[in-house]
Design an enzyme around this catalytic site. Structure first.
Site, short mmCIF file in Angstrom:
data_model
loop_
_atom_site.label_atom_id
_atom_site.label_comp_id
_atom_site.label_asym_id
_atom_site.label_seq_id
_atom_site.Cartn_x
_atom_site.Cartn_y
_atom_site.Cartn_z
N GLY A 133 21.67 -60.73 19.18
CA GLY A 133 21.07 -60.75 18.37
C GLY A 133 19.84 -59.40 19.23
O GLY A 133 19.34 -59.87 20.22
N GLN A 186 11.47 -56.71 18.77
CA GLN A 186 11.72 -56.00 19.91
C GLN A 186 12.39 -54.62 20.56
O GLN A 186 11.63 -54.01 21.65
CB GLN A 186 12.54 -56.93 20.81
CG GLN A 186 12.97 -58.48 20.47
CD GLN A 186 14.12 -59.21 20.36
OE1 GLN A 186 14.88 -59.07 19.94
NE2 GLN A 186 14.36 -59.70 21.85
N CYS A 223 16.54 -64.42 26.09
CA CYS A 223 16.32 -63.16 25.17
C CYS A 223 16.48 -62.20 25.82
O CYS A 223 16.09 -62.15 26.95
CB CYS A 223 14.74 -64.14 25.31
SG CYS A 223 13.16 -62.66 23.52
N LEU A 224 16.62 -61.28 25.14
CA LEU A 224 16.54 -59.55 25.97
C LEU A 224 15.50 -58.86 26.30
O LEU A 224 14.81 -58.44 27.31
CB LEU A 224 17.46 -58.65 24.98
CG LEU A 224 18.78 -58.73 24.77
CD1 LEU A 224 18.98 -57.84 23.67
CD2 LEU A 224 19.73 -58.79 26.00
N HIS A 236 16.44 -68.35 16.29
CA HIS A 236 16.09 -66.87 17.69
C HIS A 236 15.49 -65.72 17.13
O HIS A 236 14.25 -65.77 17.21
CB HIS A 236 16.96 -66.39 18.56
CG HIS A 236 16.03 -66.54 19.63
ND1 HIS A 236 16.15 -67.17 20.92
CD2 HIS A 236 16.33 -64.70 19.76
CE1 HIS A 236 15.80 -66.23 21.53
NE2 HIS A 236 15.07 -64.85 21.47
N GLU A 237 15.92 -65.82 16.23
CA GLU A 237 15.62 -64.32 15.55
C GLU A 237 15.18 -63.71 14.63
O GLU A 237 13.57 -63.78 14.51
CB GLU A 237 16.80 -63.28 14.96
CG GLU A 237 18.00 -63.29 16.27
CD GLU A 237 17.49 -62.29 17.88
OE1 GLU A 237 16.70 -61.66 17.15
OE2 GLU A 237 18.40 -62.78 18.22
N HIS A 255 11.15 -64.44 16.34
CA HIS A 255 10.67 -63.41 16.46
C HIS A 255 10.25 -62.67 15.20
O HIS A 255 8.83 -62.04 15.65
CB HIS A 255 11.93 -61.71 16.88
CG HIS A 255 12.56 -62.24 18.30
ND1 HIS A 255 11.53 -62.05 19.75
CD2 HIS A 255 13.69 -61.96 19.19
CE1 HIS A 255 12.17 -62.20 20.78
NE2 HIS A 255 13.53 -62.54 20.76
#
Ligand code: ZN
Length: 156
Positions: free
Chosen positions: A50, A55, A97-98, A138-139, A142
Site C-alpha cells: 500500500g 508518502q 511502513c515504507l 494503515h493507509e 496516513h
C-alpha cells in the site's frame, strides 16, 4: 491534450520524520489518474502492499493498494476520497511502513471494514477483510497524518 505516457515513473518516498507525513490530507479534486499510476509503480517497486499520497509528497486523500500481489495474485486498487463507514471484529498483524523502513510494529485493526470511495461511476462502497482491511486502515491513517509509530503496540 495530454501526451501519452510510456514506462514507469518511480516517485521518491518520504521518510519519517518528514513533517509532510503528519499532515491531515485534503479531498482530491479533479483527475488524479496519472498520480495513481505513478503511485502503483512506486508501491510495487518499493516493494509494498500500500502507498498513500502524502508518502510521495501529495497531501490529498488518495491511496493505492495491492494486498495480495506478493502471494502471486495481483489486484491493483486505487481509492480516491476514501472513508471507512463500518468496522467489525479485530485482528493483530505486524505491519511495516515504507516511510519507516525496518521498524515493524504489532498493530490491532478491525477484521473487516466497509470503505466508501469515489469510483469511475461515482461513489461506491466495498467490504474488505483480513490483510486488505488492515492495509486500508494503515493507509487511511496516513491520510490523517498518523503513522504506526503513533499507535500503541498490540500485546503478544
Ligand atoms: Zn505506511
Amino acid at each position: 491534450m495530454r501526451a501519452a505516457r510510456s514506462g514507469r515513473l518511480i516517485l521518491p518516498i518520504l521518510l519519517s520524520p518528514d513533517p509532510v507525513l503528519n499532515v491531515r490530507c485534503t479531498p482530491v479534486v479533479g483527475d488524479r489518474t496519472d498520480l495513481a499510476r505513478d503511485m502503483l509503480d512506486t508501491m510495487y517497486a518499493a516493494p509494498g502492499r500500500g502507498l498513500a499520497a502524502p508518502q510521495v509528497g501529495v497531501t490529498e486523500r488518495i491511496f493505492v493498494m495491492d494486498a495480495t500481489w506478493k502471494e502471486g495474485l495481483p489486484d491493483p486498487r486505487v481509492f480516491v476520497n476514501p472513508e471507512i463507514t463500518a468496522r467489525e471484529g479485530a485482528q493483530v498483524n505486524t505491519e511495516g511502513c515504507l516511510s519507516i523502513p525496518d521498524v515493524p510494529r504489532r498493530i490491532a485493526r478491525p477484521a473487516s471494514v466497509t470503505l466508501a470511495f469515489d469510483g469511475v461511476k461515482g461513489r461506491r462502497s466495498e467490504v474488505f477483510t483480513g490483510m486488505a482491511a488492515a492495509c486500508i486502515c494503515h493507509e487511511m491513517d496516513h491520510l490523517d497524518g498518523i503513522l504506526i509509530t503513533d499507535l500503541p503496540e498490540a500485546p503478544e
